[in-house]
Design a protein around this motif. Structure first.
Motif, short mmCIF file in Angstrom:
data_model
loop_
_atom_site.label_atom_id
_atom_site.label_comp_id
_atom_site.label_asym_id
_atom_site.label_seq_id
_atom_site.Cartn_x
_atom_site.Cartn_y
_atom_site.Cartn_z
N PRO A 1 -24.37 4.88 1.45
CA PRO A 1 -23.19 3.82 1.34
C PRO A 1 -21.97 4.86 0.92
O PRO A 1 -21.06 4.60 1.35
CB PRO A 1 -23.51 2.97 0.56
N LEU A 2 -22.32 5.56 -0.40
CA LEU A 2 -21.29 6.36 -0.75
C LEU A 2 -20.63 7.34 0.10
O LEU A 2 -19.43 7.68 0.09
CB LEU A 2 -21.68 7.12 -2.10
N ILE A 3 -21.54 7.85 1.01
CA ILE A 3 -20.88 9.04 1.99
C ILE A 3 -19.90 8.27 2.82
O ILE A 3 -18.80 8.84 3.00
CB ILE A 3 -22.08 9.64 2.73
N GLY A 4 -19.91 7.11 3.25
CA GLY A 4 -19.22 6.38 4.20
C GLY A 4 -17.96 6.01 3.23
O GLY A 4 -16.92 6.28 3.81
N VAL A 5 -17.97 5.43 2.18
CA VAL A 5 -16.88 5.06 1.39
C VAL A 5 -16.24 6.30 0.78
O VAL A 5 -14.67 6.35 1.16
CB VAL A 5 -17.36 4.40 -0.08
N SER A 6 -16.80 7.50 0.50
CA SER A 6 -15.95 8.80 0.15
C SER A 6 -15.24 9.12 1.48
O SER A 6 -14.15 9.65 1.20
CB SER A 6 -17.01 9.78 -0.34
N ALA A 7 -16.03 9.07 2.68
CA ALA A 7 -14.94 9.57 3.78
C ALA A 7 -13.76 8.70 4.08
O ALA A 7 -12.81 9.31 4.38
CB ALA A 7 -16.08 9.61 5.09
N VAL A 8 -13.99 7.37 4.05
CA VAL A 8 -12.66 6.59 4.32
C VAL A 8 -11.71 6.65 3.33
O VAL A 8 -10.66 6.77 3.29
CB VAL A 8 -13.10 5.03 4.49
N LEU A 9 -12.42 6.97 2.09
CA LEU A 9 -11.13 7.04 1.01
C LEU A 9 -10.52 8.47 1.02
O LEU A 9 -9.28 8.35 0.58
CB LEU A 9 -11.57 7.17 -0.44
N THR A 10 -11.23 9.16 1.51
CA THR A 10 -10.39 10.62 1.85
C THR A 10 -9.29 10.50 3.03
O THR A 10 -8.23 11.03 2.84
CB THR A 10 -11.39 11.81 2.26
N LEU A 11 -9.67 9.54 3.89
CA LEU A 11 -8.76 9.22 5.00
C LEU A 11 -7.61 8.52 4.55
O LEU A 11 -6.36 8.60 4.79
CB LEU A 11 -9.43 8.51 6.20
N ALA A 12 -7.88 7.50 3.62
CA ALA A 12 -6.91 6.73 3.07
C ALA A 12 -5.82 7.47 2.26
O ALA A 12 -4.54 7.26 2.13
CB ALA A 12 -7.28 5.86 2.19
N GLN A 13 -6.48 8.83 1.48
CA GLN A 13 -5.55 9.51 0.67
C GLN A 13 -4.71 10.29 1.71
O GLN A 13 -3.31 10.49 1.49
CB GLN A 13 -6.35 10.53 -0.34
N MET A 14 -5.12 10.65 2.70
CA MET A 14 -4.31 11.32 3.96
C MET A 14 -3.23 10.57 4.12
O MET A 14 -2.13 11.10 4.41
CB MET A 14 -5.30 11.73 5.09
N ALA A 15 -3.63 9.15 4.35
CA ALA A 15 -2.35 8.26 4.83
C ALA A 15 -1.54 8.10 3.88
O ALA A 15 0.00 8.22 4.09
CB ALA A 15 -3.15 6.93 5.20
N GLU A 16 -1.91 8.08 2.27
CA GLU A 16 -0.98 7.90 1.17
C GLU A 16 -0.03 9.18 1.39
O GLU A 16 0.97 9.07 1.05
CB GLU A 16 -1.75 7.71 0.35
N PHE B 1 0.74 -1.30 -0.10
CA PHE B 1 0.04 -0.01 -0.07
C PHE B 1 0.91 1.20 0.00
O PHE B 1 0.77 2.20 0.79
CB PHE B 1 -1.15 -0.03 1.08
N MET B 2 1.60 1.40 -1.15
CA MET B 2 2.39 2.65 -1.29
C MET B 2 1.63 3.56 -1.87
O MET B 2 0.64 3.33 -2.43
CB MET B 2 3.82 2.40 -1.78
N ILE B 3 2.22 5.07 -2.07
CA ILE B 3 1.40 5.87 -2.53
C ILE B 3 0.79 5.57 -4.12
O ILE B 3 1.63 5.05 -4.75
CB ILE B 3 2.11 7.17 -2.58
N GLY B 4 -0.29 5.64 -4.22
CA GLY B 4 -1.08 5.39 -5.56
C GLY B 4 -1.42 3.95 -5.89
O GLY B 4 -1.57 3.64 -6.93
#
Ligand code: MRU
Length: 349
Positions: free
Chosen positions: A61-76, A6-9
């Protein structure tokens, strides 16, 4: 090793209205559909909160998915777990009614490190798409040849990471060659039916007719509707559920006219902590949405500028009006969800 995977991108995820690839996180702007198909890059949790508030990103469902992908992007991008946690709290408060957001955020809060945040977010996306497939198959089984189905709001690929909930079942029935026809309620005030569901049905070549919300009663009276399929934003333990404002009136009409009324939702929409519908927080939105219309054409107001307005975004339908719930795990017809077998809802961790 997880870190190297799980590296960037490294994530490549593709939904109808959300995608994540080496360019980062992008969402399809649902505020301007169907006039414009505009993808917007999301750079920060603050931007995502704004998009959720403006309904550029919407659907439980999309609101939840979008929120966690935003957090994943922060981690990346190298943000610390502490920064991710504080962004998670902010995202969680963006819309109060749909419980999927809180469920998804909770899973991220349990992550031990930044790379786990990415892995969990990716799992949530893929799981949501898989849940949609299960619900689509189970829901389609209820639909008979040549039926006219009424649906409300938008519960399709635009509202999830997969084919959708209620609309997913409708699409599956069409793919099975059941020769169905869909009546789409426009869904005032923000017209998720008239703009988004109509757009999705058109893309899928499914025959449909758009109606104003107040036309449903007369269609049912004329025997033109055989079944209603809707989604949900939060289902309480007793079967009461919140969904887009106006769902309750459709459920009452269906009961009166003996039309089966089905609610299609994944386990992430069930809130067992919420004992009944009175405990569901209902979001109220800005007055101008009711004084006129807001959309890609801008703001058109037809009421007096300062007309007093009541604008709840959701209503609560009593479980007693539901013919059956179509969950990812199966179909349950009991109005009392306490009667469901142990583990019925939560087959997926
Ligand atoms: O305000 P919205 O457009 O986010 O409301 C959406 C709904 O009410 C949907 O019916 C619900 O989220 C189920 S979608 C799979």
């Amino acid at each position: 090793m997880l870190i190297s995977i799980f590296m960037i991108g490294s994530m490549v995820l593709n939904g109808l209205s959300i995608r994540y690839d080496k360019e980062g996180l992008q969402v399809l702007n649902q505020q301007v559909l169907p006039q414009k198909e505009e993808w917007i890059a999301v750079h920060s949790p603050e931007e995502m909160v704004k998009m959720i508030l403006e309904l550029k990103v919407r659907g439980a469902p999309l609101i939840g998915v979008s929120a966690v992908l935003t957090l994943a992007q922060m981690a990346e991008h190298g943000h610390s777990l502490a920064e991710i946690h504080s962004a998670a709290q902010m995202l969680q408060q963006s819309r109060p009614t749909a419980v999927n957001l809180a469920h998804c955020i909770q899973r991220i809060l349990e992550a031990k490190d930044e790379s786990s945040v990415i892995r969990i977010a990716e799992q949530i996306f893929l799981e949501d798409a898989a849940l949609c497939n299960s619900m689509a198959r189970l829901g389609a089984d209820l639909i008979q040849q040549e039926e006219n189905i009424l649906t409300y709001c938008n519960t399709g690929g635009l509202a999830t990471a997969g084919v959708g909930t209620a609309l997913g079942a409708i699409k599956e029935a069409h793919l099975q060659g059941k020769n169905i026809h869909v009546y789409v309620c426009e869904t005032r005030p923000l017209l998720q039916g008239g703009r988004l569901t109509a757009w999705e049905l058109q893309q899928a070549n499914i025959p449909y007719t758009l109606i104003c919300d107040n036309m449903a009663a007369s269609l049912m009276d004329k025997g033109k509707i055989q079944r209603v399929f809707v989604g949900a934003d939060r289902i309480a333990a007793n079967g009461d559920f919140a969904n887009k404002i106006g769902t309750y009136s459709i459920a009452v009409l269906a009961k009166y006219h003996n039309v089966p009324f089905h609610v299609v939702a994944p386990y992430t929409t069930i809130d067992m902590q919420c004992l009944n519908g009175d405990e569901i927080a209902i979001e109220e939105r800005e007055a101008d949405e009711v004084r006129g219309a807001l959309g890609s054409f801008g703001k058109v107001l037809w009421s007096p500028d300062n007309a007093p307005v009541y604008n709840p975004s959701f209503d609560v339908t009593p479980g007693s009006l539901v013919t059956s719930f179509v969950f990812d795990t199966g179909v349950i017809s009991s109005m009392n969800l306490y009667a469901a077998p142990k583990g019925f809802y939560l087959t997926i961790p």
